[in-house]
Scaffold this motif. Sequence first.
Motif, short mmCIF file in Angstrom:
data_model
loop_
_atom_site.label_atom_id
_atom_site.label_comp_id
_atom_site.label_asym_id
_atom_site.label_seq_id
_atom_site.Cartn_x
_atom_site.Cartn_y
_atom_site.Cartn_z
N ILE A 30 30.58 -30.10 31.81
CA ILE A 30 31.24 -30.60 32.28
C ILE A 30 31.79 -29.35 33.37
O ILE A 30 32.71 -29.59 34.61
CB ILE A 30 32.41 -30.70 31.31
CG1 ILE A 30 33.45 -30.39 29.93
CG2 ILE A 30 32.63 -32.48 30.25
CD1 ILE A 30 34.86 -29.74 29.09
N ASN A 31 31.64 -28.47 32.67
CA ASN A 31 31.98 -26.73 33.86
C ASN A 31 31.15 -27.47 35.02
O ASN A 31 31.66 -26.51 35.61
CB ASN A 31 31.66 -26.08 32.80
CG ASN A 31 32.05 -24.09 33.81
OD1 ASN A 31 31.02 -24.04 34.30
ND2 ASN A 31 33.88 -24.04 34.11
N TYR A 32 29.98 -27.33 34.41
CA TYR A 32 29.05 -27.34 36.32
C TYR A 32 28.82 -27.78 36.82
O TYR A 32 28.36 -28.59 37.87
CB TYR A 32 27.28 -26.80 35.35
CG TYR A 32 26.81 -24.84 35.38
CD1 TYR A 32 26.84 -24.66 36.58
CD2 TYR A 32 27.57 -24.27 34.42
CE1 TYR A 32 26.53 -23.72 36.10
CE2 TYR A 32 27.72 -23.39 34.64
CZ TYR A 32 26.89 -22.34 34.74
OH TYR A 32 27.13 -21.06 35.09
N ALA A 33 28.89 -29.43 35.98
CA ALA A 33 29.31 -31.23 36.81
C ALA A 33 29.89 -30.73 37.68
O ALA A 33 30.35 -31.36 38.51
CB ALA A 33 29.76 -32.00 35.88
N ALA A 34 31.65 -30.13 37.48
CA ALA A 34 32.76 -29.80 38.47
C ALA A 34 32.50 -28.89 39.80
O ALA A 34 32.06 -29.36 40.29
CB ALA A 34 33.36 -29.40 37.99
#
Length: 213
Positions: free
Chosen positions: A93-97
Amino acid sequence: MNYLFEILPSLMSGLKMTLGVFFITIIGSVPLGIIVSLGMKSQYFTIRWLINGYIWIMRGTPLLLQLIFVYYGLGMMGITFPRFEAAVIAFVINYAAYLAEIFRGGLQAIPRGQYDAAKVLGLTRTQTFFKIVLPQVIKIVVPSFGNEVINLVKDTSLVYVIGLGDMLRAGNIAASRDVTLVPYLLVGLIYLMMTAIVTVMLRRSENRLNRWK
């Protein structure tokens, strides 16, 4: 050398965990980032507002804090995940942002005329996206995407905070037990090798894509 061979098996065991987090994060964050970037262009204000809020939170808070929240914070609320799954969720979810912002920039670089031309040719929106838009976006975002992948190689070391037996944790245990910095040096060399391999692969991919003008 005898000492290096003695600690190497534990580091290699930690390396498997590191690579597991790395590859699953790539596999999960890329498609999620594409979906989020498309959602940012939604005609519905509520969807755009929610997505922008999600990106703001993910980019505005440290990944380390997000790891702690997913594993410990959600656990206090009754939502528990095993350590590995918690790490993967936080990383994805961090890198998707971050990737969503990169893909958004790539989408904005596509001239509007190409959408109109695809419509004239009778292509559906899905066909237009996958056959015309997405290949060009990939070519545009490769350099920025490469930077994020390299950062991911190094960020995987953060999983030690929730007790995962990654490579850095294995090196830390060996260093504390034997009172020497040699394990840290070896861990650093392995990370450098991983970064070098990823850099070479990304540059080759970029050179291949640059052939298509």
